[in-house]
Each structure stands twice: as C-alpha cells, then as structure tokens.
Design a protein around this motif. Structure first.
Motif, PDB file in Angstrom:
ATOM      1  N   ASP A 190      -0.548  -3.589  -0.363  1.00  0.00           N
ATOM      2  CA  ASP A 190      -1.186  -2.313  -0.013  1.00  0.00           C
ATOM      3  C   ASP A 190      -0.439  -1.588   1.106  1.00  0.00           C
ATOM      4  O   ASP A 190      -0.412  -0.360   1.141  1.00  0.00           O
ATOM      5  N   GLU A 191       0.167  -2.335   2.005  1.00  0.00           N
ATOM      6  CA  GLU A 191       0.955  -1.719   3.074  1.00  0.00           C
ATOM      7  C   GLU A 191       2.316  -1.259   2.556  1.00  0.00           C
ATOM      8  O   GLU A 191       2.829  -0.213   2.962  1.00  0.00           O
ATOM      9  N   PHE A 192       2.886  -2.049   1.655  1.00  0.00           N
ATOM     10  CA  PHE A 192       4.249  -1.798   1.189  1.00  0.00           C
ATOM     11  C   PHE A 192       4.338  -0.663   0.169  1.00  0.00           C
ATOM     12  O   PHE A 192       5.277   0.142   0.212  1.00  0.00           O
ATOM     13  N   GLU A 193       3.391  -0.587  -0.735  1.00  0.00           N
ATOM     14  CA  GLU A 193       3.489   0.365  -1.862  1.00  0.00           C
ATOM     15  C   GLU A 193       3.642   1.821  -1.422  1.00  0.00           C
ATOM     16  O   GLU A 193       4.493   2.537  -1.958  1.00  0.00           O
ATOM     17  N   PRO A 194       2.855   2.320  -0.441  1.00  0.00           N
ATOM     18  CA  PRO A 194       3.081   3.721  -0.017  1.00  0.00           C
ATOM     19  C   PRO A 194       4.477   3.943   0.580  1.00  0.00           C
ATOM     20  O   PRO A 194       5.077   5.000   0.368  1.00  0.00           O
ATOM     21  N   LEU A 195       4.992   2.957   1.290  1.00  0.00           N
ATOM     22  CA  LEU A 195       6.354   3.057   1.830  1.00  0.00           C
ATOM     23  C   LEU A 195       7.367   3.143   0.691  1.00  0.00           C
ATOM     24  O   LEU A 195       8.295   3.953   0.723  1.00  0.00           O
ATOM     25  N   TRP A 196       7.181   2.280  -0.310  1.00  0.00           N
ATOM     26  CA  TRP A 196       8.076   2.271  -1.470  1.00  0.00           C
ATOM     27  C   TRP A 196       8.039   3.626  -2.175  1.00  0.00           C
ATOM     28  O   TRP A 196       9.087   4.177  -2.522  1.00  0.00           O
ATOM     29  N   GLN A 197       6.845   4.176  -2.357  1.00  0.00           N
ATOM     30  CA  GLN A 197       6.712   5.473  -3.029  1.00  0.00           C
ATOM     31  C   GLN A 197       7.428   6.571  -2.237  1.00  0.00           C
ATOM     32  O   GLN A 197       8.108   7.419  -2.815  1.00  0.00           O
ATOM     33  N   ASP A 198       7.268   6.564  -0.909  1.00  0.00           N
ATOM     34  CA  ASP A 198       7.947   7.562  -0.078  1.00  0.00           C
ATOM     35  C   ASP A 198       9.465   7.405  -0.185  1.00  0.00           C
ATOM     36  O   ASP A 198      10.197   8.390  -0.329  1.00  0.00           O
ATOM     37  N   ALA A 199       9.957   6.170  -0.102  1.00  0.00           N
ATOM     38  CA  ALA A 199      11.405   5.937  -0.191  1.00  0.00           C
ATOM     39  C   ALA A 199      11.948   6.400  -1.537  1.00  0.00           C
ATOM     40  O   ALA A 199      12.996   7.043  -1.608  1.00  0.00           O
ATOM     41  N   MET A 200      11.222   6.105  -2.606  1.00  0.00           N
ATOM     42  CA  MET A 200      11.667   6.518  -3.943  1.00  0.00           C
ATOM     43  C   MET A 200      11.651   8.050  -4.079  1.00  0.00           C
ATOM     44  O   MET A 200      12.529   8.628  -4.726  1.00  0.00           O
ATOM     45  N   ALA A 201      10.670   8.700  -3.444  1.00  0.00           N
ATOM     46  CA  ALA A 201      10.607  10.171  -3.489  1.00  0.00           C
ATOM     47  C   ALA A 201      11.839  10.772  -2.826  1.00  0.00           C
ATOM     48  O   ALA A 201      12.445  11.720  -3.347  1.00  0.00           O
ATOM     49  N   VAL A 202      12.223  10.217  -1.682  1.00  0.00           N
ATOM     50  CA  VAL A 202      13.398  10.723  -0.969  1.00  0.00           C
ATOM     51  C   VAL A 202      14.669  10.431  -1.767  1.00  0.00           C
ATOM     52  O   VAL A 202      15.493  11.318  -1.998  1.00  0.00           O
ATOM     53  N   LEU A 203      14.827   9.191  -2.194  1.00  0.00           N
ATOM     54  CA  LEU A 203      16.050   8.803  -2.903  1.00  0.00           C
ATOM     55  C   LEU A 203      16.186   9.497  -4.259  1.00  0.00           C
ATOM     56  O   LEU A 203      17.296   9.702  -4.741  1.00  0.00           O
ATOM     57  N   GLY A 204      15.062   9.874  -4.864  1.00  0.00           N
ATOM     58  CA  GLY A 204      15.098  10.501  -6.176  1.00  0.00           C
ATOM     59  C   GLY A 204      15.037  12.015  -6.167  1.00  0.00           C
ATOM     60  O   GLY A 204      15.143  12.644  -7.222  1.00  0.00           O
ATOM     61  N   ALA A 205      14.897  12.623  -4.997  1.00  0.00           N
ATOM     62  CA  ALA A 205      14.776  14.092  -4.919  1.00  0.00           C
ATOM     63  C   ALA A 205      16.114  14.741  -5.251  1.00  0.00           C
ATOM     64  O   ALA A 205      17.127  14.446  -4.620  1.00  0.00           O
ATOM     65  N   GLU A 206      16.119  15.594  -6.250  1.00  0.00           N
ATOM     66  CA  GLU A 206      17.344  16.244  -6.696  1.00  0.00           C
ATOM     67  C   GLU A 206      18.107  16.940  -5.564  1.00  0.00           C
ATOM     68  O   GLU A 206      19.321  16.775  -5.445  1.00  0.00           O
TER      69      GLU A 206
END
Length: 161
Positions: free
Chosen positions: A46-62
């Motif tokens: 539960d602590e990790f998943e929001p961090l992972w989602q934020d990191a993926m949003a940054v790394l995947g942003a065109e």
C-alpha cells in the motif's frame, strides 16, 4: 498540532522514497524488478504502489521521454553529488547531457505543487535551481545549462532565467 506534523512527515517520507525509486528506475541504471524495489525500500504494498504509479507516470510521459531514453541523450546521471562554493555537499536528482545542452532535473512530489499555478509552486525552488546551474555551468563550458522541476504527476517546470 501532531496531526499536521504527522502529515508533513508522511509527505517528506513519500518524497524521499520517490527520489530513491527514481534513482533506481531512471537509466542508465538497470532497474530491479518491481517486487525487489519494494523490498529494497522496505515498504508495504500500500505504501509502495502510489510511488510506483508516480514513477511510471514520470518515466512514461511523452514530453519527458527525452530525459529518460538513452537513445536521445549523450550521458545521464542520477543522484549526482557536487560541492558548493561554500564547501557544502549537495546532490542533483538527475543530470542529462545532450549535444546542444545540459539539463538539471529536480524531482518534486505533487504535494509541492497542489495548485495548477506551477510558477507560484516553483518559486521557492528558484534559488536551489540557480545554485545547481552555477555549480555545473563551469563543468560544461560552451553548453547552456537548463534547470527544471519534474513533479510526481509528470508536470514540468522550466526555470526561465
């Protein structure tokens, strides 16, 4: 009160963990798999998943792709240490060198920019970004050094002076 201090500590911990996660995920590092990263950070799912989602949003942003795609830059460094003119140790979240310039990127959580006015949210960080630029410009003579904030919701703020 105590609840405010707890919220501030939680936001600070989130920011620290997001920086650690980005340092492991952003090239040139070879990222461990998701479960291994969660274990390395010592977080619950539960602590990790929001961090992972934020990191993926940054790394995947065109619009941000060029900063994380090794085919588009010459060199990149995560958590780059340097010493200020006053002799203090500092660390740059990410430095990316291109043919035509160098970019210093500083990660901020969305909590640092809760409103849509990024200019106002970024104002407290202008001094920090200028200090980074002053420290790194002599290392890259002849190349402009740009400074920007990347927020955890993938918004991008370029320091314009």
């Amino acid at each position: 009160g105590t609840r405010e201090a707890s919220a501030i500590n939680e936001a600070r911990r989130y920011g620290i963990n997001l920086h650690l996660l980005m340092a492991h995920l952003a090239p040139p590092r070879r990222a461990p798999e998701k479960g291994a990263l969660q274990g390395m950070l010592g977080l619950t799912w539960d602590e990790f998943e929001p961090l992972w989602q934020d990191a993926m949003a940054v790394l995947g942003a065109e619009p941000l792709r060029r900063f994380f795609d090794p085919m588009q830059y010459l060199n990149a460094y995560n958590e780059l240490p340097y010493v200020t003119a006053a002799g203090e140790s500092r660390r740059i979240d990410r430095l990316v060198e291109f043919e035509d310039g160098v970019w210093i990127l500083d990660y901020k959580t969305t909590e640092a920019a809760p409103e849509r006015d990024l200019e106002r949210c970024a104002a407290p960080y202008h001094g920090q970004l200028r200090e980074y630029r002053a420290a790194l410009q002599p290392v890259y003579p002849g190349k402009p050094v740009h400074c920007a904030l990347i927020f955890s919701d993938a918004r991008f703020y370029l320091l314009r002076d």
